[in-house]
Design a protein around this motif. Structure first.
Motif, PDB file in Angstrom:
ATOM      1  N   ARG A 173       8.156 -25.808  28.792  1.00 45.55           N
ATOM      2  CA  ARG A 173       6.937 -26.018  27.998  1.00 45.55           C
ATOM      3  C   ARG A 173       5.898 -26.792  28.815  1.00 45.55           C
ATOM      4  O   ARG A 173       4.713 -26.424  28.843  1.00 45.55           O
ATOM      5  N   GLU A 174       6.330 -27.854  29.493  1.00 46.79           N
ATOM      6  CA  GLU A 174       5.406 -28.633  30.324  1.00 46.79           C
ATOM      7  C   GLU A 174       4.881 -27.791  31.488  1.00 46.79           C
ATOM      8  O   GLU A 174       3.703 -27.886  31.854  1.00 46.79           O
ATOM      9  N   ASP A 175       5.737 -26.957  32.071  1.00 47.04           N
ATOM     10  CA  ASP A 175       5.313 -26.094  33.162  1.00 47.04           C
ATOM     11  C   ASP A 175       4.299 -25.060  32.676  1.00 47.04           C
ATOM     12  O   ASP A 175       3.350 -24.714  33.391  1.00 47.04           O
ATOM     13  N   THR A 176       4.488 -24.583  31.452  1.00 45.97           N
ATOM     14  CA  THR A 176       3.526 -23.645  30.863  1.00 45.97           C
ATOM     15  C   THR A 176       2.188 -24.337  30.630  1.00 45.97           C
ATOM     16  O   THR A 176       1.127 -23.762  30.914  1.00 45.97           O
ATOM     17  N   ALA A 177       2.228 -25.558  30.101  1.00 44.73           N
ATOM     18  CA  ALA A 177       0.986 -26.309  29.890  1.00 44.73           C
ATOM     19  C   ALA A 177       0.259 -26.530  31.218  1.00 44.73           C
ATOM     20  O   ALA A 177      -0.974 -26.429  31.298  1.00 44.73           O
ATOM     21  N   HIS A 178       1.017 -26.815  32.275  1.00 46.22           N
ATOM     22  CA  HIS A 178       0.424 -27.021  33.598  1.00 46.22           C
ATOM     23  C   HIS A 178      -0.233 -25.734  34.102  1.00 46.22           C
ATOM     24  O   HIS A 178      -1.351 -25.750  34.628  1.00 46.22           O
ATOM     25  N   ALA A 179       0.466 -24.606  33.926  1.00 47.90           N
ATOM     26  CA  ALA A 179      -0.097 -23.324  34.350  1.00 47.90           C
ATOM     27  C   ALA A 179      -1.354 -22.993  33.562  1.00 47.90           C
ATOM     28  O   ALA A 179      -2.349 -22.505  34.127  1.00 47.90           O
ATOM     29  N   LEU A 180      -1.341 -23.257  32.263  1.00 50.43           N
ATOM     30  CA  LEU A 180      -2.528 -23.022  31.437  1.00 50.43           C
ATOM     31  C   LEU A 180      -3.700 -23.865  31.928  1.00 50.43           C
ATOM     32  O   LEU A 180      -4.840 -23.369  32.049  1.00 50.43           O
ATOM     33  N   ALA A 181      -3.438 -25.134  32.221  1.00 51.94           N
ATOM     34  CA  ALA A 181      -4.511 -26.013  32.681  1.00 51.94           C
ATOM     35  C   ALA A 181      -5.095 -25.533  34.002  1.00 51.94           C
ATOM     36  O   ALA A 181      -6.325 -25.490  34.179  1.00 51.94           O
ATOM     37  N   LEU A 182      -4.234 -25.157  34.942  1.00 50.02           N
ATOM     38  CA  LEU A 182      -4.723 -24.686  36.236  1.00 50.02           C
ATOM     39  C   LEU A 182      -5.489 -23.369  36.107  1.00 50.02           C
ATOM     40  O   LEU A 182      -6.339 -23.053  36.947  1.00 50.02           O
ATOM     41  N   ALA A 183      -5.189 -22.604  35.061  1.00 52.68           N
ATOM     42  CA  ALA A 183      -5.907 -21.350  34.827  1.00 52.68           C
ATOM     43  C   ALA A 183      -7.155 -21.551  33.976  1.00 52.68           C
ATOM     44  O   ALA A 183      -7.858 -20.579  33.664  1.00 52.68           O
ATOM     45  N   GLY A 184      -7.439 -22.806  33.587  1.00 51.84           N
ATOM     46  CA  GLY A 184      -8.625 -23.078  32.792  1.00 51.84           C
ATOM     47  C   GLY A 184      -8.497 -22.686  31.339  1.00 51.84           C
ATOM     48  O   GLY A 184      -9.487 -22.329  30.695  1.00 51.84           O
ATOM     49  N   LEU A 185      -7.298 -22.813  30.791  1.00 57.11           N
ATOM     50  CA  LEU A 185      -7.017 -22.338  29.440  1.00 57.11           C
ATOM     51  C   LEU A 185      -6.451 -23.490  28.607  1.00 57.11           C
ATOM     52  O   LEU A 185      -5.308 -23.894  28.787  1.00 57.11           O
ATOM     53  N   PRO A 186      -7.216 -24.042  27.667  1.00 55.18           N
ATOM     54  CA  PRO A 186      -6.764 -25.229  26.931  1.00 55.18           C
ATOM     55  C   PRO A 186      -5.787 -24.947  25.795  1.00 55.18           C
ATOM     56  O   PRO A 186      -5.166 -25.869  25.289  1.00 55.18           O
ATOM     57  N   ARG A 187      -5.644 -23.692  25.397  1.00 58.59           N
ATOM     58  CA  ARG A 187      -4.744 -23.363  24.280  1.00 58.59           C
ATOM     59  C   ARG A 187      -4.279 -21.931  24.425  1.00 58.59           C
ATOM     60  O   ARG A 187      -4.853 -21.135  25.174  1.00 58.59           O
TER      61      ARG A 187
END
Length: 344
Positions: free
Chosen positions: A317-331
């Motif tokens: 879950r944390e790794d997914t949140a990190h990937a989302l952040a690096l892709a510019g995706l907050p949700r």
């Protein structure tokens, strides 16, 4: 988060070779098994820039169940081979991570006992040769709090595994563990999958249980549409972890046409080869509502019990949140097909 390869290596050290091979192996030459993971890596990402990602939300909801992330636990058999606490530990770790468990019909602990440890859970169903066994199981699952059924539809016969030519023969598995949910049944062949299962069984399962029925094993648009016509409440794109027809296409390659066929009417989920938050992001970009983990959960259970399962799910879950952040995706709702580059 411990890399998948390291987690698998630790499990290999802990488990008897015959058990490791049973969990790790695929059918035939294991080409589909290998391609499941490789197919996700073939998808290139197109990150956005200058988006506010100071806070990233991975929470979601599936068929009325609020979840901490779109990462679920896939149905896999015989958890007693991985850990003495078996599915009881898996259920507890999944619950503690805020995730959802899909419990296998071939669990090595009674579904009622597992339900007492679980958060939200679905029950995986085979249509057995003796359909009365199936009917009894799904009614017990509903009485124990299952929120949906998952019909595994790709297993009229069990695929032949190169590493374990004799199937479950030779595993350190008692009859009690093998048939935990079918107490008193002494003839194993009665609990074999029915080769005459059809789309009509979707509506039968719903009628027998009153629960929504998701269909697992969908790789084609026409099958997706037919499943929906017979009342499927969800579709799971799966090739059984590469354990059935070897040479079947990878789930990442099958996912887009199933999503298109579903037309947003029901959630589409996917399993097979998901190993990182980037893979979760890729699956969401292709239109999946969630992913399911099979072997990674078994390795986490073997090496850490309930805490190992929780740590795996929280780490991913944390790794997914990190990937989302690096892709510019907050949700999660920010994820769309534009995140993926066109095929090269």
């Amino acid at each position: 988060m411990l890399p998948y390869e390291a987690l698998e290596a630790r499990a290999r050290e802990r488990l008897p070779q015959v058990v490791f091979d049973y969990f790790a192996g695929g059918s035939g030459e294991e080409s589909t098994l290998a391609d499941n993971a490789a197919a996700w890596a073939r998808l290139r990402l197109r990150p956005r820039i200058l988006r506010d990602v100071s806070s990233v939300d991975t929470s979601t909801e599936l068929l009325g169940s609020p979840l901490s992330s779109p990462i679920l636990v896939a149905p896999t058999a015989f958890h007693s081979l991985a850990h003495p606490d078996a599915e009881l530990a898996t259920a507890q770790g999944t619950r503690d991570a805020g995730s959802l468990l899909v419990l296998s019909s071939r669990s090595s602990r009674r579904l009622e006992d597992v339900a007492s440890r679980a958060g939200p859970w679905w029950f995986q169903v085979y249509v057995f040769r003796d359909r009365s066994l199936t009917r009894d199981l799904v009614q017990r699952a509903r009485a124990s709090g299952a929120r949906a059924l998952v019909l595994t539809a790709d297993t009229p016969y069990v695929g032949r595994k190169r590493r374990t030519q004799r199937g479950d023969v030779g595993l350190p598995l008692s009859d009690e563990d093998f048939l935990a949910n079918l107490a008193g049944l002494t003839r194993r062949e009665l609990a074999e999958q029915a080769p005459d299962v059809t789309f009509e069984d979707i509506s039968r399962l719903h009628a027998d249980s009153g629960l929504p029925v998701l269909v697992k094993g969908v790789l084609r648009a026409d099958d997706a549409r037919e499943a929906l016509r017979h009342g499927a409440a969800g579709l799971i794109v799966s090739n059984h972890g590469g354990r059935q027809l070897d040479g079947a296409l990878a789930t990442a390659d099958a996912l887009p046409e199933v999503v298109e066929a579903a037309e947003g009417r029901v959630p589409v989920l996917v399993d097979g080869g998901v190993r990182s938050g980037r893979d979760v992001l890729r699956a969401l970009a292709l239109g999946a509502r969630a992913v399911l983990l099979g072997r990674p959960v078994l390795w986490a259970l073997a090496t850490g019990g309930a805490d190992g399962v929780r740590e795996l799910l929280e780490g991913l879950r944390e790794d997914t949140a990190h990937a989302l952040a690096l892709a510019g995706l907050p949700r999660l709702s920010s994820v769309g097909p534009d995140v993926l580059a066109p095929p090269r």
